[in-house]
Design a protein around this motif. Structure first.
Motif, PDB file in Angstrom:
ATOM      1  N   GLY A  30      38.750  47.564  38.862  1.00 37.76           N
ATOM      2  CA  GLY A  30      39.782  46.671  38.348  1.00 37.76           C
ATOM      3  C   GLY A  30      39.452  45.211  38.586  1.00 37.76           C
ATOM      4  N   PHE A  31      38.335  44.933  39.288  1.00 40.01           N
ATOM      5  CA  PHE A  31      37.923  43.544  39.515  1.00 40.01           C
ATOM      6  C   PHE A  31      36.410  43.487  39.667  1.00 40.01           C
ATOM      7  CE2 PHE A  31      38.540  45.314  43.718  1.00 40.01           C
ATOM      8  CZ  PHE A  31      37.457  44.842  44.436  1.00 40.01           C
ATOM      9  N   ALA A  32      35.860  42.302  39.491  1.00 45.29           N
ATOM     10  CA  ALA A  32      34.427  42.086  39.670  1.00 45.29           C
ATOM     11  C   ALA A  32      34.194  40.650  40.083  1.00 45.29           C
ATOM     12  CB  ALA A  32      33.666  42.393  38.376  1.00 45.29           C
ATOM     13  N   PRO A  65      43.820  47.701  30.147  1.00 47.23           N
ATOM     14  CA  PRO A  65      44.692  46.551  30.426  1.00 47.23           C
ATOM     15  C   PRO A  65      46.102  46.773  29.897  1.00 47.23           C
ATOM     16  CG  PRO A  65      43.062  46.040  28.739  1.00 47.23           C
ATOM     17  CD  PRO A  65      42.678  47.352  29.313  1.00 47.23           C
ATOM     18  N   LEU A  66      47.066  46.212  30.569  1.00 47.08           N
ATOM     19  CA  LEU A  66      48.482  46.342  30.237  1.00 47.08           C
ATOM     20  C   LEU A  66      48.910  47.803  30.162  1.00 47.08           C
ATOM     21  CD1 LEU A  66      49.316  43.439  27.751  1.00 47.08           C
ATOM     22  CD2 LEU A  66      49.658  43.582  30.210  1.00 47.08           C
ATOM     23  N   THR A  67      48.430  48.571  31.138  1.00 49.19           N
ATOM     24  CA  THR A  67      48.901  49.934  31.356  1.00 49.19           C
ATOM     25  C   THR A  67      49.613  49.950  32.699  1.00 49.19           C
ATOM     26  OG1 THR A  67      47.066  50.910  30.129  1.00 49.19           O
ATOM     27  CG2 THR A  67      48.234  52.343  31.675  1.00 49.19           C
ATOM     28  N   PRO A  68      50.877  50.392  32.772  1.00 49.49           N
ATOM     29  CA  PRO A  68      51.590  50.370  34.052  1.00 49.49           C
ATOM     30  C   PRO A  68      50.806  51.085  35.142  1.00 49.49           C
ATOM     31  CG  PRO A  68      53.081  50.920  32.257  1.00 49.49           C
ATOM     32  CD  PRO A  68      51.693  50.926  31.675  1.00 49.49           C
ATOM     33  N   LEU A  69      50.679  50.438  36.301  1.00 51.04           N
ATOM     34  CA  LEU A  69      49.981  51.032  37.429  1.00 51.04           C
ATOM     35  C   LEU A  69      50.967  51.766  38.320  1.00 51.04           C
ATOM     36  CD1 LEU A  69      47.650  48.064  38.454  1.00 51.04           C
ATOM     37  CD2 LEU A  69      47.106  50.018  37.012  1.00 51.04           C
ATOM     38  N   PRO A  70      50.518  52.845  38.971  1.00 52.37           N
ATOM     39  CA  PRO A  70      51.411  53.555  39.898  1.00 52.37           C
ATOM     40  C   PRO A  70      51.946  52.623  40.966  1.00 52.37           C
ATOM     41  CG  PRO A  70      49.388  54.794  39.502  1.00 52.37           C
ATOM     42  CD  PRO A  70      49.178  53.429  38.895  1.00 52.37           C
ATOM     43  N   GLN A  71      53.213  52.795  41.318  1.00 54.56           N
ATOM     44  CA  GLN A  71      53.831  51.912  42.295  1.00 54.56           C
ATOM     45  C   GLN A  71      53.130  51.969  43.641  1.00 54.56           C
ATOM     46  OE1 GLN A  71      56.090  49.633  41.582  1.00 54.56           O
ATOM     47  NE2 GLN A  71      55.855  48.871  43.662  1.00 54.56           N
ATOM     48  N   ASP A  72      52.595  53.157  44.006  1.00 57.29           N
ATOM     49  CA  ASP A  72      51.919  53.244  45.302  1.00 57.29           C
ATOM     50  C   ASP A  72      50.635  52.423  45.321  1.00 57.29           C
ATOM     51  OD1 ASP A  72      50.566  54.863  43.556  1.00 57.29           O
ATOM     52  OD2 ASP A  72      50.360  56.551  44.936  1.00 57.29           O
ATOM     53  N   VAL A 120      36.799  38.219  38.081  1.00 57.74           N
ATOM     54  CA  VAL A 120      37.555  38.755  36.947  1.00 57.74           C
ATOM     55  C   VAL A 120      38.354  39.947  37.455  1.00 57.74           C
ATOM     56  CG1 VAL A 120      37.417  39.680  34.608  1.00 57.74           C
ATOM     57  CG2 VAL A 120      35.646  38.116  35.430  1.00 57.74           C
ATOM     58  N   PHE A 121      39.650  39.997  37.138  1.00 57.52           N
ATOM     59  CA  PHE A 121      40.415  41.175  37.556  1.00 57.52           C
ATOM     60  C   PHE A 121      41.569  41.465  36.607  1.00 57.52           C
ATOM     61  CE2 PHE A 121      42.083  37.574  40.017  1.00 57.52           C
ATOM     62  CZ  PHE A 121      43.468  37.677  39.867  1.00 57.52           C
ATOM     63  N   ASN A 122      41.983  42.710  36.629  1.00 56.70           N
ATOM     64  CA  ASN A 122      43.143  43.156  35.876  1.00 56.70           C
ATOM     65  C   ASN A 122      44.365  42.373  36.352  1.00 56.70           C
ATOM     66  OD1 ASN A 122      45.511  44.749  35.132  1.00 56.70           O
ATOM     67  ND2 ASN A 122      44.096  46.419  34.638  1.00 56.70           N
ATOM     68  N   SER A 123      45.076  41.743  35.435  1.00 59.63           N
ATOM     69  CA  SER A 123      46.182  40.861  35.817  1.00 59.63           C
ATOM     70  C   SER A 123      47.348  41.579  36.467  1.00 59.63           C
ATOM     71  CB  SER A 123      46.681  40.077  34.592  1.00 59.63           C
ATOM     72  OG  SER A 123      45.689  39.199  34.118  1.00 59.63           O
TER      73      SER A 123
END
Length: 224
Positions: free
Chosen positions: A5-7, A161-168, A188-191
């Motif tokens: 999710g990041f680099a 991108p813009l996919t809901p991530l699990p709350q945990d 660079v990372f997923n916002s």
């Protein structure tokens, strides 16, 4: 790239150019102060100095090294968008931020939030259309004593991108990576990923642009 999710990409800009751009940014804040005070400033979530600046504005102000840095970030953004089948837009302006030291900070947050029940959010349930965050650091003399590492929490792997991530994932407290704000480093990372700027004891300068995911109405919230 972005397998977690990041680099981090190092030496994208040479130290000499980063130093020159940093001096331009400090001169800008000295002359004009901050152009806006965001809700996050008013809420005490962040304590940096911010401006929003486009490449042509930087050139018009004689900030040619800063303009070059913005151009590099946008080029990276365009290359990233080509790896996806969906429509993305690279934001036209960059956010420039300087932390003046003395323990200044930016508390844990996400650059985009998924809040489907909140009427203030976009129709998709996100509060803006930021899909990726791209940072460039301009700190050629940085040492560990200066602080200001970027702490990224959790990971989202290959989640689109813009996919809901699990709350945990978002609430994880023990899973994080600290990235030093080294001159010429691009992150660079997923916002959606939570992140924060650890207390800054020296002076820390960075540029940020965002990549937007298009919605059906091509609506965007704000300049960046």
């Amino acid at each position: 790239m972005l397998s977690q999710g990041f680099a981090a990409l190092d030496e994208i800009m040479c130290a000499q150019t980063a130093r020159a751009a940093r001096l331009e940014l400090r001169g800008l804040f000295h002359r004009y102060g901050t152009r806006f005070t965001s809700e996050t400033h008013r809420a005490g979530i962040r304590s940096d100095l911010c401006q929003c600046l486009c490449e042509h504005e930087a050139n018009a102000l004689g900030m040619h090294h800063t303009a070059s840095a913005i151009r590099m970030l946008k080029a990276i953004g365009h290359e990233l968008t080509r790896t996806f089948d969906e429509a993305f837009t690279v934001a036209p302006c960059a956010q420039i931020a300087c932390f003046p030291g003395g323990g200044t900070f930016y508390q844990r947050h996400g650059d985009n939030l998924y809040q489907p029940m909140d009427p203030s959010t976009a129709p998709s349930g996100f509060n803006n259309w930021r899909a990726f965050t791209i940072l460039m650091y301009l700190n050629p003399a940085w040492t560990p004593d200066d602080g200001g590492c970027l702490r990224i929490y959790g990971e989202c792997g290959g989640v689109p991108p813009l996919t809901p991530l699990p709350q945990d994932t978002l609430s994880a407290k023990s899973s994080f990576v600290d990235l030093e704000p080294l001159a010429g480093r691009v992150v660079v990372f997923n916002s959606l990923l939570h992140h924060e700027v650890m207390p800054v004891m020296g002076i820390r300068c960075a540029l940020t642009i965002w990549i937007w995911k298009e919605d059906a109405n091509r609506e965007k919230f704000g300049r960046s």
